[in-house]
Design a protein around this motif. Sequence first.
Motif, short mmCIF file in Angstrom:
data_model
loop_
_atom_site.label_atom_id
_atom_site.label_comp_id
_atom_site.label_asym_id
_atom_site.label_seq_id
_atom_site.Cartn_x
_atom_site.Cartn_y
_atom_site.Cartn_z
N ILE A 278 15.78 37.41 55.44
CA ILE A 278 15.55 36.63 54.14
C ILE A 278 14.62 35.65 54.25
O ILE A 278 14.38 35.04 55.49
N GLU A 279 13.89 35.26 53.22
CA GLU A 279 12.74 34.07 53.38
C GLU A 279 13.35 32.87 53.06
O GLU A 279 12.94 31.82 52.49
N ILE B 94 18.69 34.45 48.12
CA ILE B 94 17.19 34.30 48.43
C ILE B 94 16.75 35.73 48.90
O ILE B 94 17.36 36.59 49.19
N GLU B 95 15.47 35.92 48.56
CA GLU B 95 14.81 37.01 48.48
C GLU B 95 14.63 37.63 50.07
O GLU B 95 14.60 36.75 51.03
N ALA B 96 14.41 39.02 50.12
CA ALA B 96 14.24 39.49 51.45
C ALA B 96 12.74 39.26 51.98
O ALA B 96 12.07 39.26 51.03
N ASP C 8 24.60 40.24 50.54
CA ASP C 8 24.85 40.82 49.36
C ASP C 8 23.91 40.68 48.23
O ASP C 8 23.56 41.71 47.36
N HIS C 9 22.95 39.47 48.39
CA HIS C 9 22.11 39.38 47.40
C HIS C 9 20.75 40.40 47.53
O HIS C 9 20.42 40.67 46.69
N GLY D 220 7.54 36.88 57.78
CA GLY D 220 8.01 36.07 56.76
C GLY D 220 6.80 34.95 56.06
O GLY D 220 5.75 34.99 56.90
N SER D 221 6.96 34.56 55.12
CA SER D 221 6.11 33.77 54.24
C SER D 221 5.98 32.44 55.33
O SER D 221 5.01 31.58 55.11
N HIS D 222 6.74 32.26 56.18
CA HIS D 222 6.66 30.84 56.77
C HIS D 222 5.96 30.85 57.94
O HIS D 222 5.47 29.94 58.67
#
Length: 220
Positions: A15-16, A85-87, A120-121, A189-191
């Motif tokens: 997750i991001e 939070i998105e994947a 779950d999200h 990831g975007s990080h």
Amino acid sequence: MKVDAILFDFDGVLIESEAIGNRQIADYLTSIGHPITPEQSMANFMGLAGADFLARIEQWIGRPIPEDFHAARKAEDARVMAEGIEAVAGAVAFVESLPPDLPRAIVSSSSTRWIRRHLDHIGLTGAFGDHIYSGREHVARGKPAPDLYLYGANALGVPIERCAIIEDSPVGATGAVASGGHVIGLCAGSHCAADHDQRLRAIGVHAIAHDFLNVARLLA
């Protein structure tokens, strides 16, 4: 596959959350007179948890952490627990593509409550079964110690040498390499800054993947 099991870090791998969390840290510290960018926050705090995280914050600001820091973090956690939070791009498809009988576990510094909520999200509630392990709940020494990876491998019944470990943070990669597993440094990831792969290579990861297609090719 080339390995008999996969151990996944969670935040920043599936997750991001690293980008979101470090923006909040940077905003807070800047607001109390200690300017820091999200990029600097990630470089200094990413992958740390518990007392190690708090100690690094105090080292950065040169004084005890203000009381309202904890309230601000709690409020941010509540917000993202509610919203989800998105994947990380490609993470869900990769997990869903794994052979059903391939042992896999999550080994994370986050709480199991946090992990299960965001699984779950992103639609991966059943993908790991009961094999969700937290450095703050299942071992005495969390990352960067190797204990959590060894715990996860033992729970799966697979020698650590036959496990692939997917990690994104330097803190996590340090423990993963020390465990003796086959470590893939993930920069999806975007990080992840442009030099993130170099930081992970310097720690001694066995391979670098810039996306989950790379991970699949490395393990095929």
